[in-house]
Motif scaffolding. Sequence first.
Motif, PDB file in Angstrom:
ATOM      1  N   GLU A 153      -7.536   5.728   1.102  1.00  0.00           N
ATOM      2  CA  GLU A 153      -6.676   4.557   1.264  1.00  0.00           C
ATOM      3  C   GLU A 153      -7.448   3.516   2.059  1.00  0.00           C
ATOM      4  OE1 GLU A 153      -3.298   3.609  -0.577  1.00  0.00           O
ATOM      5  OE2 GLU A 153      -3.476   5.728  -0.026  1.00  0.00           O
TER       6      GLU A 153
ATOM      7  N   CYS B 255      -4.046   8.695  -3.911  1.00  0.00           N
ATOM      8  CA  CYS B 255      -4.046   7.309  -3.443  1.00  0.00           C
ATOM      9  C   CYS B 255      -2.603   6.814  -3.522  1.00  0.00           C
ATOM     10  CB  CYS B 255      -4.965   6.448  -4.299  1.00  0.00           C
ATOM     11  SG  CYS B 255      -5.050   4.729  -3.742  1.00  0.00           S
TER      12      CYS B 255
ATOM     13  N   GLN C 151      -8.168  -0.065  -5.872  1.00  0.00           N
ATOM     14  CA  GLN C 151      -7.776   1.335  -6.009  1.00  0.00           C
ATOM     15  C   GLN C 151      -7.035   1.597  -7.319  1.00  0.00           C
ATOM     16  OE1 GLN C 151      -7.316   2.119  -1.188  1.00  0.00           O
ATOM     17  NE2 GLN C 151      -5.476   1.803  -2.400  1.00  0.00           N
TER      18      GLN C 151
END
Length: 379
Positions: free
Chosen positions: A116, A54, A61
């Motif tokens: 993402e 990531c 995230q």
Amino acid sequence: MRPVIVDAARTPFGRRAGWLDTVHAVELLGHAQRGVLARTGLDPDLVEQVIGGCVTPLAEQFGNVTRTAWMHAGLPSLTGATTIDAQCGTAAQATALLAGQIAMGAVDVGMACGVEMMSHVPLTYKVGTGLGTPRPASWSIDSPDQYTGADRIAANRGLTRTDLDAYGLRSQQRAAAAWDTHRFDAQIVPVTVVDEDGGSRVVTRDQGLRETSMEALARLAPVKEGGLHTAGTSSQVSDGASAALLMAEDRARELGHRPRARIVGQAVVGGDTTYLLDGPIAAAERVLSRTGLSIADIDHFEVNEAFASVPMSFARVHGVPEELLNPLGGAIALGHPAGATGIRLIATAIEELERRDAQLAMVAICASAATTCLVLERL
């Protein structure tokens, strides 16, 4: 032990604030993880390590999103999980790192993955904080932004705005033709999302494709004043996730899985700070030197279309035949969820080698500090 790739798949890629916007990053990555397990019929308890990527591990995230997604998906808690950021090559680097662990005997069965959700966590979240902020008084790093770097590459290779626009059109046309002939179908893990009316719909196709023309592309304003690249010749802000299952070859055959490919060679290099994103050229040279291969030995090239000038520069320097370079289009048309793109390229390369009964593919992904290049061999 020889590491092999048993499967590689991805979700469809959505546009910014598009079809996947109602999905949380953890849910999307977990969906890709579960999707690869379901495709192969593998018992999740056999997965010893998951390495995920990531590029912007902030907001939803934040932290070890690989582990969070794995647990949220109801997968075994005993499985180890690591999240890395290797910029745009993150998912490819996760794959290479896992292959290295298998080769040294630390893991028999593992998963590489990446996510993402750029609609929710833009890359500017990280860029906006300032590289190295707070900076020491001795700060000496001077690096251009990506658009400036891409324009410098174009100028250095003698590429005009018309050349770049033609490449942008080519990407859209090739991606549309690939979808129309079902050449992406085999790598897609469909995603069920909530639609505008509160109902549900199943997303099975990339959202980024656009009908365009040279005339329409010529009307687009440059992203940077006086620059060469536009929205039509730059990768799209996208949402998506991907995953690949790797095993030691003996273990794969013992479990009844057919190995599809292996990594013959891999390299990571930093980019020249003047041009920033021209690193695939040097990375490819290093891989070819290590493997004893030449460009003429490679049957298929996937060079990430961060900007049109990147694959164009690569092809010009290395003499890559036009028909072998991104024949199914690329990130300009399909999208570029940064943490997931690497496995999208790997999946496409493997499937094209199988479809054409060819042997070797090269995957190269530019980044300012972690340009990744690898060569895959179909098994």
